[in-house]
Each structure stands twice: as structure tokens, then as C-alpha cells.
Design a protein around this motif. Structure first.
Motif, PDB file in Angstrom:
ATOM      1  N   ALA A   3      -4.057  -0.206   0.653  1.00  0.00           N
ATOM      2  CA  ALA A   3      -4.865  -0.946   1.625  1.00  0.00           C
ATOM      3  C   ALA A   3      -5.419   0.003   2.690  1.00  0.00           C
ATOM      4  CB  ALA A   3      -4.022  -2.049   2.272  1.00  0.00           C
ATOM      5  N   THR A   4      -4.607   0.949   3.135  1.00  0.00           N
ATOM      6  CA  THR A   4      -5.070   1.928   4.121  1.00  0.00           C
ATOM      7  C   THR A   4      -6.159   2.808   3.519  1.00  0.00           C
ATOM      8  OG1 THR A   4      -2.893   1.937   5.161  1.00  0.00           O
ATOM      9  CG2 THR A   4      -4.348   3.770   5.688  1.00  0.00           C
ATOM     10  N   LEU A   5      -5.988   3.203   2.258  1.00  0.00           N
ATOM     11  CA  LEU A   5      -6.990   4.035   1.597  1.00  0.00           C
ATOM     12  C   LEU A   5      -8.334   3.323   1.473  1.00  0.00           C
ATOM     13  CD1 LEU A   5      -4.854   5.641  -1.238  1.00  0.00           C
ATOM     14  CD2 LEU A   5      -6.003   6.852   0.614  1.00  0.00           C
ATOM     15  N   LEU A  15      -6.048  10.060   4.859  1.00  0.00           N
ATOM     16  CA  LEU A  15      -5.343   9.772   3.602  1.00  0.00           C
ATOM     17  C   LEU A  15      -6.269   9.966   2.397  1.00  0.00           C
ATOM     18  CD1 LEU A  15      -3.050   6.666   4.165  1.00  0.00           C
ATOM     19  CD2 LEU A  15      -2.374   8.952   3.458  1.00  0.00           C
ATOM     20  N   LYS A  16      -7.505   9.510   2.515  1.00  0.00           N
ATOM     21  CA  LYS A  16      -8.482   9.681   1.423  1.00  0.00           C
ATOM     22  C   LYS A  16      -8.662  11.161   1.099  1.00  0.00           C
ATOM     23  CE  LYS A  16     -11.093   5.545   2.557  1.00  0.00           C
ATOM     24  NZ  LYS A  16     -12.335   5.025   3.138  1.00  0.00           N
ATOM     25  N   CYS A  92      -1.828   6.998  -9.391  1.00  0.00           N
ATOM     26  CA  CYS A  92      -1.281   5.671  -9.097  1.00  0.00           C
ATOM     27  C   CYS A  92      -1.885   5.063  -7.837  1.00  0.00           C
ATOM     28  CB  CYS A  92       0.234   5.750  -8.946  1.00  0.00           C
ATOM     29  SG  CYS A  92       1.075   6.123 -10.475  1.00  0.00           S
ATOM     30  N   LEU A  93      -2.391   5.911  -6.955  1.00  0.00           N
ATOM     31  CA  LEU A  93      -2.969   5.424  -5.704  1.00  0.00           C
ATOM     32  C   LEU A  93      -4.498   5.433  -5.727  1.00  0.00           C
ATOM     33  CD1 LEU A  93      -0.371   7.035  -3.338  1.00  0.00           C
ATOM     34  CD2 LEU A  93      -0.687   4.602  -3.815  1.00  0.00           C
ATOM     35  N   GLY A  94      -5.086   5.503  -6.938  1.00  0.00           N
ATOM     36  CA  GLY A  94      -6.529   5.335  -7.072  1.00  0.00           C
ATOM     37  C   GLY A  94      -7.344   6.596  -7.210  1.00  0.00           C
ATOM     38  N   VAL A 107     -12.996  13.104 -11.123  1.00  0.00           N
ATOM     39  CA  VAL A 107     -11.931  12.238 -10.625  1.00  0.00           C
ATOM     40  C   VAL A 107     -12.503  10.838 -10.460  1.00  0.00           C
ATOM     41  CG1 VAL A 107     -10.326  11.823  -8.713  1.00  0.00           C
ATOM     42  CG2 VAL A 107     -10.874  14.164  -9.378  1.00  0.00           C
ATOM     43  N   ASP A 108     -11.783   9.840 -10.966  1.00  0.00           N
ATOM     44  CA  ASP A 108     -12.135   8.448 -10.741  1.00  0.00           C
ATOM     45  C   ASP A 108     -11.483   8.034  -9.425  1.00  0.00           C
ATOM     46  OD1 ASP A 108     -12.665   5.527 -12.309  1.00  0.00           O
ATOM     47  OD2 ASP A 108     -11.064   5.541 -10.816  1.00  0.00           O
ATOM     48  N   VAL A 109     -12.296   7.667  -8.439  1.00  0.00           N
ATOM     49  CA  VAL A 109     -11.778   7.233  -7.142  1.00  0.00           C
ATOM     50  C   VAL A 109     -12.088   5.747  -7.002  1.00  0.00           C
ATOM     51  CG1 VAL A 109     -11.858   7.558  -4.647  1.00  0.00           C
ATOM     52  CG2 VAL A 109     -12.134   9.531  -6.162  1.00  0.00           C
ATOM     53  N   PHE A 110     -11.060   4.925  -7.206  1.00  0.00           N
ATOM     54  CA  PHE A 110     -11.198   3.471  -7.149  1.00  0.00           C
ATOM     55  C   PHE A 110     -12.383   2.981  -7.968  1.00  0.00           C
ATOM     56  CE2 PHE A 110      -8.787   4.351  -3.218  1.00  0.00           C
ATOM     57  CZ  PHE A 110      -7.667   3.591  -3.509  1.00  0.00           C
TER      58      PHE A 110
END
Length: 148
Positions: A3-5, A15-16, A92-94, A107-110
Motif C-alpha cells: 500500500a505504501t509503494l 521505498l519505490k 513479491c512486492l511488485g 522489470v515488471d513494476v506493478f
């Protein structure tokens, strides 16, 4: 953390950047398995939210690359189990590192593919106890530095 990301705060931007760099600064190699039952490469219990779906990826800039990627068939190979674990955590975190072709990392980012060109690598050594990588985002985003 997810959620923060997905947020826009100063903390979420840090964080991103952290997970973006975690998905890029390593010597892990993604493998596309054709037969997972016969795979000798590492497997793990963690899954990217998009695994099992097909994603069309169109590279940007001068890199003409079109691929259909089955994310469930990506496995990692690495000489370092620590590096592999960190790449899996980012996944695991997107932040899913799924392709390396020459000096191009993807890289796949979300759900959004992002490409990076490797400009330089300082390999791990026992004196520094770390490795470093310099990459350029392809294409560079507006109003942001292009080199990480």
C-alpha cells in the motif's frame, strides 16, 4: 508495504526507489522454463501477483523487442542465495525482474514493464563487500534523472 509503494508520499517514493534498485543490482539470471517439472533451477513458494497471466511487453526507445512472457515460468539462477532471496523479495512486492538481454534489463513494476540499460558494473569483492551497478532508464522519464 505494498500500500505504501502504491502511494505518493515522500516515504513511498523512497521505498519505490529501494525496491527498484533491489530488482536491478544483482547477478541473478532469470530463466524461462519450458518444462517446470524437469527444472533444475531454483524454485520458491513466492508468487508475483501477475504470475500465470500472459503479458505483452513492448520495449521502448531503440530496442525493438516484442515478447509474450508467461510470468509463472520464470525461475532464477544465481551463485548467491542471498542475492536470489532479495530479488524474490522485490518480486513479491511488485518489482519483478524477468528479463536480461545483453545489457538490457526488464522489470515488471506493478504490471508495467520498465527497461534499463547497464552502463557499468563493479563486481562484488571481499574488500568492498558489495557490488554496484549503474543503469539508465529507457526511455528516461520526464523531470527525473535518467541514470540510477
Amino acid at each position: 508495504i505494498v500500500a505504501t509503494l502504491r502511494g505518493n508520499s515522500k516515504h513511498s517514493e523512497r521505498l519505490k526507489r529501494f525496491f527498484e534498485l533491489l530488482s536491478l543490482c544483482h547477478t541473478v539470471v532469470p530463466d524461462r522454463e519450458t518444462d517446470l517439472s524437469n527444472s533444475l533451477s531454483s524454485t520458491h513458494p513466492f508468487h508475483h501477483p501477475l504470475q500465470g497471466h500472459h503479458m505483452s511487453m513492448h520495449a521502448h526507445h531503440r530496442h525493438e523487442l516484442t515478447a509474450s512472457v508467461d510470468l509463472s515460468k520464470i525461475r532464477y539462477r544465481s551463485n548467491s542465495p542471498d542475492e536470489e532471496a532479495l530479488v524474490i523479495a522485490a518480486k513479491c512486492l511488485g518489482y519483478f525482474f524477468y528479463e536480461k538481454k545483453g545489457s538490457l534489463l526488464t522489470v515488471d513494476v506493478f504490471g508495467q514493464p520498465q527497461s534499463f540499460e547497464i552502463l557499468g558494473v563493479n563486481e562484488f569483492n571481499s574488500n568492498r563487500k558489495r557490488m554496484s551497478i549503474v543503469v539508465r532508464r529507457i526511455p528516461p522519464p520526464p523531470n527525473e534523472g535518467a541514470i540510477l
